[in-house]
Motif scaffolding. Structure first.
Motif, PDB file in Angstrom:
ATOM      1  N   HIS A   1       7.709  27.137  57.197  1.00 21.33           N
ATOM      2  CA  HIS A   1       7.720  25.806  57.806  1.00 21.33           C
ATOM      3  C   HIS A   1       9.149  25.334  58.018  1.00 21.33           C
ATOM      4  O   HIS A   1      10.050  25.680  57.259  1.00 21.33           O
ATOM      5  CB  HIS A   1       7.004  24.791  56.899  1.00 21.33           C
ATOM      6  CG  HIS A   1       5.516  24.907  56.938  1.00 21.33           C
ATOM      7  ND1 HIS A   1       4.777  24.599  58.047  1.00 21.33           N
ATOM      8  CD2 HIS A   1       4.622  25.307  56.003  1.00 21.33           C
ATOM      9  CE1 HIS A   1       3.497  24.799  57.798  1.00 21.33           C
ATOM     10  NE2 HIS A   1       3.370  25.238  56.554  1.00 21.33           N
ATOM     11  N   GLY A   2       9.328  24.532  59.054  1.00 16.00           N
ATOM     12  CA  GLY A   2      10.647  23.953  59.309  1.00 16.00           C
ATOM     13  C   GLY A   2      10.959  22.869  58.303  1.00 16.00           C
ATOM     14  O   GLY A   2      10.058  22.315  57.668  1.00 16.00           O
ATOM     15  N   THR A   3      12.232  22.586  58.188  1.00 15.15           N
ATOM     16  CA  THR A   3      12.620  21.551  57.233  1.00 15.15           C
ATOM     17  C   THR A   3      12.363  20.178  57.848  1.00 15.15           C
ATOM     18  O   THR A   3      12.569  19.971  59.045  1.00 15.15           O
ATOM     19  CB  THR A   3      14.100  21.674  56.859  1.00 15.15           C
ATOM     20  OG1 THR A   3      14.850  21.639  58.061  1.00 15.15           O
ATOM     21  CG2 THR A   3      14.382  22.961  56.121  1.00 15.15           C
ATOM     22  N   LYS A   4      11.916  19.266  57.010  1.00 14.17           N
ATOM     23  CA  LYS A   4      11.612  17.918  57.486  1.00 14.17           C
ATOM     24  C   LYS A   4      12.762  16.985  57.147  1.00 14.17           C
ATOM     25  O   LYS A   4      13.497  17.208  56.187  1.00 14.17           O
ATOM     26  CB  LYS A   4      10.336  17.401  56.831  1.00 14.17           C
ATOM     27  CG  LYS A   4       9.095  18.156  57.257  1.00 14.17           C
ATOM     28  CD  LYS A   4       7.872  17.542  56.632  1.00 14.17           C
ATOM     29  CE  LYS A   4       6.621  18.241  57.110  1.00 14.17           C
ATOM     30  NZ  LYS A   4       5.421  17.688  56.480  1.00 14.17           N
ATOM     31  N   LYS A   5      12.860  15.958  57.950  1.00 18.24           N
ATOM     32  CA  LYS A   5      13.871  14.940  57.685  1.00 18.24           C
ATOM     33  C   LYS A   5      13.229  13.806  56.893  1.00 18.24           C
ATOM     34  O   LYS A   5      12.004  13.680  56.858  1.00 18.24           O
ATOM     35  CB  LYS A   5      14.427  14.391  58.996  1.00 18.24           C
ATOM     36  CG  LYS A   5      15.234  15.413  59.763  1.00 18.24           C
ATOM     37  CD  LYS A   5      15.760  14.822  61.026  1.00 18.24           C
ATOM     38  CE  LYS A   5      16.566  15.848  61.793  1.00 18.24           C
ATOM     39  NZ  LYS A   5      16.981  15.351  63.082  1.00 18.24           N
ATOM     40  N   ALA A   6      14.036  12.990  56.311  1.00 18.98           N
ATOM     41  CA  ALA A   6      13.528  11.880  55.520  1.00 18.98           C
ATOM     42  C   ALA A   6      12.801  10.879  56.410  1.00 18.98           C
ATOM     43  O   ALA A   6      13.208  10.641  57.549  1.00 18.98           O
ATOM     44  CB  ALA A   6      14.678  11.192  54.797  1.00 18.98           C
ATOM     45  N   PHE A   7      11.747  10.291  55.907  1.00 16.13           N
ATOM     46  CA  PHE A   7      10.968   9.297  56.647  1.00 16.13           C
ATOM     47  C   PHE A   7      11.682   7.953  56.608  1.00 16.13           C
ATOM     48  O   PHE A   7      11.895   7.377  55.547  1.00 16.13           O
ATOM     49  CB  PHE A   7       9.570   9.169  56.013  1.00 16.13           C
ATOM     50  CG  PHE A   7       8.723   8.138  56.686  1.00 16.13           C
ATOM     51  CD1 PHE A   7       8.339   8.289  58.011  1.00 16.13           C
ATOM     52  CD2 PHE A   7       8.306   7.008  56.007  1.00 16.13           C
ATOM     53  CE1 PHE A   7       7.558   7.345  58.635  1.00 16.13           C
ATOM     54  CE2 PHE A   7       7.519   6.049  56.623  1.00 16.13           C
ATOM     55  CZ  PHE A   7       7.153   6.227  57.939  1.00 16.13           C
TER      56      PHE A   7
END
Length: 115
Positions: free
Chosen positions: A25-31
């Motif tokens: 999975h790709g890395t997510k950014k902070a919400f």
């Protein structure tokens, strides 16, 4: 004798393995829920600018259309004058030039009265 040229490899800074193990999975950014919000004043300013641009576009389109209509009208007037001139020339072949002039004046008067 084979000479190998070494290509310097610059790797991206390693982040490390993911905690949950789903490395595909790709890395997510902070919400950040407030990131896209703008103030009311800023939105009003933007809307005012867009309205000004649209008004300018409308004016430019209207001006362009007026020029186009004027050009079309000039062409129509020229054709009409040419047809009228031909008509008077044909009349002049058949009748006296003074009578043709008299008819011209009379038609011009009627045209002015009717329009």
């Amino acid at each position: 004798m084979s000479t190998t040229t070494e290509i310097p490899v610059t790797a991206a800074p390693s982040i490390g393995s993911r905690k949950n193990g789903k490395n595909w999975h790709g890395t997510k950014k902070a919400f950040r829920p407030n990131a896209g919000l703008t103030s009311y004043a800023k939105r009003q300013e933007l809307r005012k600018h867009q309205d000004a641009v649209k008004e300018l576009e409308r004016e430019m389109k209207a001006e362009h259309e007026a020029e186009r209509q004027a050009r079309i009208q000039r062409i129509k007037d020229r054709r009409e004058a040419k047809e009228e001139k031909l008509r008077y020339e044909k009349m002049a072949e058949k009748m006296h030039h003074k009578r043709v002039e008299r008819l011209k004046r009379r038609e011009k008067r009627n045209k002015l009265l009717n329009s």
